[in-house]
Write an enzyme that holds these catalytic residues in place. Structure first.
Site, PDB file in Angstrom:
ATOM      1  CB  CYS A  67     -27.984   0.728  -1.156  1.00 11.40           C
ATOM      2  SG  CYS A  67     -27.239   2.233  -0.517  1.00 11.40           S
TER       3      CYS A  67
ATOM      4  CB  CYS B  87     -24.280   5.500  -6.591  1.00 15.45           C
ATOM      5  SG  CYS B  87     -25.881   6.054  -5.932  1.00 15.45           S
TER       6      CYS B  87
HETATM    7  N1  DGL Z   1     -28.197   4.251  -4.149  1.00 13.07           N
HETATM    8  C1  DGL Z   1     -27.308   4.300  -3.060  1.00 13.07           C
HETATM    9  C2  DGL Z   1     -25.942   3.747  -3.360  1.00 13.07           C
HETATM   10  O1  DGL Z   1     -25.854   2.852  -4.206  1.00 13.07           O
HETATM   11  C3  DGL Z   1     -27.338   5.486  -2.142  1.00 13.07           C
HETATM   12  C4  DGL Z   1     -27.498   6.860  -2.702  1.00 13.07           C
HETATM   13  C5  DGL Z   1     -27.785   7.849  -1.598  1.00 13.07           C
HETATM   14  O2  DGL Z   1     -28.819   7.692  -0.944  1.00 13.07           O
HETATM   15  O3  DGL Z   1     -26.951   8.728  -1.340  1.00 13.07           O
HETATM   16  O4  DGL Z   1     -24.969   4.093  -2.773  1.00 13.07           O
END
Ligand code: DGL
Length: 288
Positions: free
Chosen positions: A77, A190
């Site tokens: 993440c 993301c």
């Molecule tokens: N998948 C996550 C990232 O890479 C977070 C997305 C979210 O929960 O807003 O930032």
């Protein structure tokens, strides 16, 4: 770092199912490792959370993964990595910790016109880590980075609404201004967004702009993990432990059924290829 217990699993976590886009590369790169995936769906999205919240969640989840005998943790993440990677490394010095961050460096190297779009969450784009990297690379390479916060996009992917009108409208809204400014390279900052890479390509094609090179760092993260695991002397895997191993175990702080839809719909795994459990109260916030 001293020798690691090779029987230990690799833990991977994200706010929800987005980190599965990294996990799929880890499965390919390290097919002999047991994997534990933690979807913090009870607390998603992370993208509009504060830094202190993300640090707290990351520490709670890492402790949970350590108790499941993980030797390595991948913060799959960008938002959690930007907020919490330092805190994780200092709280768990005995574990291999790998984070993800938007691929600004490969983008700066590959862009021909030095105009690069960056799709990410607000939490990632506002973080000091991102700002520092962006400013440094802009100075060093003359690249103009155009950050675009994609509010609501991770939620659509959590619902596995990859092709819905709502998702395509969001993509058009976020991509058109970047295309109008002439980007030739686009960073997916993301871990949810690789699951709509085809839809992103379609929006770009429909806009009749020149092709745009898309950067996703999932594969690079898996290679880095591989390197770190093999750089450390390992206590050999016991045969009995190898025989007992489940390839993929999934925990979630949210609804099991939603995460299961993600595993089956996005990773195309069948029911016999993973086990899934509700994580229960062990992962409630410390302050709850
Ligand atoms: N998948 C996550 C990232 O890479 C977070 C997305 C979210 O929960 O807003 O930032």
């Amino acid at each position: 770092m001293q020798a690691i217990d090779d029987d230990g699993a690799v833990g991977v976590f994200d706010s929800g199912i987005g980190g599965l886009s990294v996990l799929r590369h880890i499965r390919q790169q390290l097919p002999d490792e047991s994997l534990i995936y933690f979807a913090d769906s009870g607390f998603s999205p992370y993208g509009d959370r504060s830094e202190s919240f993300l640090i707290e969640r990351s520490l709670v989840i890492a402790e949970f993964l350590r108790k499941q005998h993980c030797k390595a943790i991948v913060v799959a993440c960008n938002s959690a990595t930007a907020a919490a990677i330092k805190a994780l490394r200092s709280a768990f010095p005995d574990l291999i910790i790998v984070g993800v961050e938007p691929g600004l460096k490969p983008a700066a190297q590959q862009s021909k016109n030095h105009i690069v779009g960056v799709l990410a969450t607000q939490a990632t784009l506002q973080s000091n880590k991102f700002q520092t990297l962006k400013n440094q690379l802009s100075g060093d390479t003359g690249t103009q980075f155009l950050p675009q916060a994609c509010v609501g996009l991770a939620d659509q992917i959590e619902k596995i609404e990859l092709d819905s009108d709502a998702t395509l409208n969001l993509l058009r809204r976020y991509l058109h201004p970047l295309l109008e400014q002439g980007i030739d390279t686009l960073v997916l900052g993301c871990t949810h967004y690789p699951f709509v890479a085809d839809q992103i390509r379609q929006v770009i094609a429909d806009s009749a702009c020149p092709p745009v090179h898309i950067i996703d760092t999932g594969e690079a993260v898996a290679r880095r993990l591989d390197k770190l695991i093999h750089a450390i002397p390992a206590i050999p895997k016991s045969v009995s432990r190898q025989m007992q191993r489940t390839r993929l175990t999934v925990f979630t702080s949210g609804q099991v059924v939603n995460v299961e839809q993600g595993i089956q719909g996005l990773l195309k795994l069948g029911a016999g290829e993973y086990q899934i459990f509700a994580a229960g109260e062990t992962v409630l916030p410390i302050s709850a």
